[in-house]
Design an enzyme around this catalytic site. Structure first.
Site, PDB file in Angstrom:
ATOM      1  N   HIS A 182      -2.642  -4.883   8.630  1.00 55.05           N
ATOM      2  CA  HIS A 182      -1.524  -3.944   8.057  1.00 55.05           C
ATOM      3  C   HIS A 182      -1.228  -3.022   9.428  1.00 55.05           C
ATOM      4  O   HIS A 182      -1.552  -1.884   9.591  1.00 55.05           O
ATOM      5  CB  HIS A 182      -1.870  -2.908   7.178  1.00 55.05           C
ATOM      6  CG  HIS A 182      -1.881  -3.760   5.719  1.00 55.05           C
ATOM      7  ND1 HIS A 182      -0.830  -3.762   4.921  1.00 55.05           N
ATOM      8  CD2 HIS A 182      -2.769  -4.311   5.154  1.00 55.05           C
ATOM      9  CE1 HIS A 182      -0.994  -4.510   4.016  1.00 55.05           C
ATOM     10  NE2 HIS A 182      -2.220  -4.902   3.951  1.00 55.05           N
ATOM     11  N   ASP A 212      -6.399 -12.897  -1.570  1.00 53.52           N
ATOM     12  CA  ASP A 212      -5.785 -11.730  -1.891  1.00 53.52           C
ATOM     13  C   ASP A 212      -5.384 -11.497  -3.285  1.00 53.52           C
ATOM     14  O   ASP A 212      -4.159 -10.800  -3.694  1.00 53.52           O
ATOM     15  CB  ASP A 212      -4.633 -11.596  -0.921  1.00 53.52           C
ATOM     16  CG  ASP A 212      -4.152 -10.052  -0.680  1.00 53.52           C
ATOM     17  OD1 ASP A 212      -4.767  -9.275  -1.286  1.00 53.52           O
ATOM     18  OD2 ASP A 212      -3.199  -9.728  -0.297  1.00 53.52           O
ATOM     19  N   HIS A 267       0.900  -1.311   0.109  1.00 54.29           N
ATOM     20  CA  HIS A 267       0.030  -0.020   0.073  1.00 54.29           C
ATOM     21  C   HIS A 267       0.904   1.191  -0.035  1.00 54.29           C
ATOM     22  O   HIS A 267       2.034   1.244   0.422  1.00 54.29           O
ATOM     23  CB  HIS A 267      -0.832  -0.034   1.105  1.00 54.29           C
ATOM     24  CG  HIS A 267      -1.875  -1.146   1.110  1.00 54.29           C
ATOM     25  ND1 HIS A 267      -3.382  -0.817   1.320  1.00 54.29           N
ATOM     26  CD2 HIS A 267      -2.008  -2.336   1.447  1.00 54.29           C
ATOM     27  CE1 HIS A 267      -4.185  -1.908   1.008  1.00 54.29           C
ATOM     28  NE2 HIS A 267      -3.140  -2.746   1.146  1.00 54.29           N
ATOM     29  N   HIS A 283      -5.349 -11.367   6.539  1.00 51.17           N
ATOM     30  CA  HIS A 283      -4.004 -12.056   6.112  1.00 51.17           C
ATOM     31  C   HIS A 283      -2.972 -12.269   7.232  1.00 51.17           C
ATOM     32  O   HIS A 283      -1.965 -11.723   7.175  1.00 51.17           O
ATOM     33  CB  HIS A 283      -3.525 -11.539   4.659  1.00 51.17           C
ATOM     34  CG  HIS A 283      -3.236 -10.109   4.651  1.00 51.17           C
ATOM     35  ND1 HIS A 283      -2.631  -9.285   5.358  1.00 51.17           N
ATOM     36  CD2 HIS A 283      -3.652  -9.134   3.470  1.00 51.17           C
ATOM     37  CE1 HIS A 283      -2.276  -8.038   5.037  1.00 51.17           C
ATOM     38  NE2 HIS A 283      -3.049  -7.952   3.842  1.00 51.17           N
ATOM     39  N   ASP A 331      -1.014 -19.503  -0.304  1.00 57.23           N
ATOM     40  CA  ASP A 331      -0.226 -19.709  -1.477  1.00 57.23           C
ATOM     41  C   ASP A 331       1.207 -20.450  -1.364  1.00 57.23           C
ATOM     42  O   ASP A 331       1.747 -20.505  -2.325  1.00 57.23           O
ATOM     43  CB  ASP A 331      -0.280 -18.495  -2.553  1.00 57.23           C
ATOM     44  CG  ASP A 331       0.595 -17.414  -1.755  1.00 57.23           C
ATOM     45  OD1 ASP A 331       0.904 -17.808  -0.731  1.00 57.23           O
ATOM     46  OD2 ASP A 331       0.865 -16.395  -2.355  1.00 57.23           O
ATOM     47  N   HIS A 368       3.095 -16.453   0.496  1.00 59.68           N
ATOM     48  CA  HIS A 368       2.969 -15.371   1.694  1.00 59.68           C
ATOM     49  C   HIS A 368       3.171 -16.210   3.031  1.00 59.68           C
ATOM     50  O   HIS A 368       3.469 -15.439   3.729  1.00 59.68           O
ATOM     51  CB  HIS A 368       1.615 -15.142   1.534  1.00 59.68           C
ATOM     52  CG  HIS A 368       1.386 -13.755   0.472  1.00 59.68           C
ATOM     53  ND1 HIS A 368       1.342 -14.245  -0.876  1.00 59.68           N
ATOM     54  CD2 HIS A 368       1.088 -12.517   0.616  1.00 59.68           C
ATOM     55  CE1 HIS A 368       1.184 -12.927  -1.362  1.00 59.68           C
ATOM     56  NE2 HIS A 368       0.955 -11.978  -0.550  1.00 59.68           N
ATOM     57  N   GLY A 400      -0.201  -8.870  -3.244  1.00 61.29           N
ATOM     58  CA  GLY A 400      -1.271  -9.720  -3.636  1.00 61.29           C
ATOM     59  C   GLY A 400      -0.680 -11.031  -4.227  1.00 61.29           C
ATOM     60  O   GLY A 400       0.468 -11.232  -4.229  1.00 61.29           O
ATOM     61  N   ASN A 419       0.987 -11.782   7.543  1.00 61.08           N
ATOM     62  CA  ASN A 419       1.509 -10.782   6.436  1.00 61.08           C
ATOM     63  C   ASN A 419       0.969  -9.387   7.010  1.00 61.08           C
ATOM     64  O   ASN A 419       0.106  -9.061   7.312  1.00 61.08           O
ATOM     65  CB  ASN A 419       1.118 -11.116   5.020  1.00 61.08           C
ATOM     66  CG  ASN A 419       1.457 -12.461   4.748  1.00 61.08           C
ATOM     67  OD1 ASN A 419       0.769 -13.352   4.442  1.00 61.08           O
ATOM     68  ND2 ASN A 419       2.783 -12.563   4.382  1.00 61.08           N
TER      69      ASN A 419
HETATM   70 ZN    ZN Z   1      -2.983  -6.282   2.464  1.00 64.55          ZN
END
Ligand code: ZN
Length: 387
Positions: free
Chosen positions: A195, A272, A141, A215, A247, A250, A310, A218
């Protein structure tokens, strides 16, 4: 419609697998789910694999070259039409951090589309990831667009997203963070901690009404044995359900196994996914940045500095990866269907029991989607199903 399969995974709380089993759909919802011989000759007898509830993805930034935050009707229609190829029958288009005016505009456009959704996978609302994030846990971000959650900004976005906004990811430790959690939760929005650099103590957000963690592992304060951070709180607070990007880039397989073991019934698999998902390697956009998928790079999109941005994950693959990590199949299916449906307050989705919506996926023995139905109508593949 009566379908039989070598294994039916209802995805309900009992975590049973019916071997063999059948699902009967009459005039809309699921009428009956059973083990053993079906009540009559089936309309479709699957010779292999698993029949499971349609998968629900709470975090989809884009797919098939489409950036869902652009809120182009044709783009949303394309994604909704094609996501069933991956076993997904319901999803939340997800908007990453952008200038508040832009996010507000996107939410207004999304409200129109959610009210009159395209055919295919169900659009279950919008997940707004940002702009109230911790700059120290920015991930992909843009820091310059992050803001503190003032009452006015929260109210602005709530009004813009009325009827569409279902999940908001925010960093609860910011000034005004807990008041924002309370305001969003009381408006019926699922608040997700993400985040975030909050200490375990600062994740008192659950007291204010937060129900989710975005997530897990992460872009959040990790688990330290003296300061358990967002991760420690996510795994131990029974009010919090965590998204997990399984996946295997991540998060490692062992971390997936730890999450499921520590928080049984409180993990939901998410992709994501970005616009790069379902596409050839190359460059794609995400949140005003270029991300690149390199051939043979485990395929996760990254910024130029290597930051993960992502994924290109499929929901059926997320289930398969969880199973490969040692999670039971019924548990993995529940994490990709019933648990996210329940978080959204949609108890007729994500499970196969009488009265549930007839959203079904036939997964082959390798857990890859072979056919998908939404509301009893087959939406994938286009031609005949060869059982
Ligand atoms: Zn995120």
């Amino acid at each position: 419609m009566l379908i039989t399969a070598p294994r039916v995974v209802p995805g309900t709380g009992e975590l049973a697998i019916l071997e063999p089993g059948y699902v009967l759909v009459t005039a809309g919802p699921v009428a009956r789910v059973g083990r053993g011989a079906p009540p009559r000759r089936p309309d479709l007898a699957l010779g292999s694999g698993y029949l499971v509830p349609g998968l629900i993805d709470l975090q989809v930034n884009g797919y098939f070259g489409v950036n869902l935050a652009d809120v182009e009707p044709a783009g949303w229609a394309l994604v909704a039409r094609r996501l069933p190829e991956t076993g997904t029958t319901g999803f939340l288009p997800t908007f990453v951090t952008a200038p508040v005016a832009e996010m507000s505009h996107a939410l207004r456009c999304a409200s129109v589309l959610v009210a009159d959704p395209p055919a295919g996978a169900r659009v279950l609302g919008v997940h707004m990831e940002g702009p109230f994030l911790a700059p120290t846990k920015a991930g992909a971000h843009r820091r310059k667009w992050m803001v503190t959650p003032t009452q006015a900004t929260v109210a602005n976005l709530l009004t813009a997203g009325v009827g569409a906004l279902r999940v908001v990811t925010l960093a609860t430790e910011a000034e005004g963070g807990l008041a924002a959690v309370a305001a969003l939760a009381s408006a019926g929005v699922v608040v997700s901690v993400g985040h975030s650099d909050a200490t375990a103590q600062q994740v008192a957000a659950a007291d204010a009404g937060a129900r989710m963690v975005t997530h897990l592992f992460n872009a959040q304060r990790p688990l330290h044995h003296r300061e358990p951070g967002v991760v420690g709180q996510a795994l131990t607070d029974p009010r919090l359900t965590s998204g997990l990007i399984a996946d295997l880039t991540h998060v490692a397989a062992a971390a997936c196994a730890i999450a499921f073991a520590a928080a049984p019934g409180r993990i939901c698999l998410v992709t994501d996914a970005s616009a790069a998902a379902g596409m050839a390697p190359g460059r794609y956009r995400l949140g005003g940045k270029l991300v690149e998928v390199r051939p043979g790079d485990g395929q996760a999109p990254r910024l130029a500095d290597g930051t993960l941005a992502g994924s290109v994950l499929r929901m059926d693959r997320a289930v398969a990866n969880a199973v490969a990590a040692g999670v039971g199949l019924a548990e993995a299916v529940a994490a990709a269907a019933r648990i996210p449906a329940d978080l959204l307050g949609r108890p007729h989705l994500g499970r196969l029991n009488p009265g549930a919506a007839a959203d079904l996926v036939w997964l082959d023995d390798d857990l890859r989607a072979q056919a998908t139905w939404v509301a009893g109508e087959r939406v994938y593949p286009a031609g005949a199903v060869s059982a």
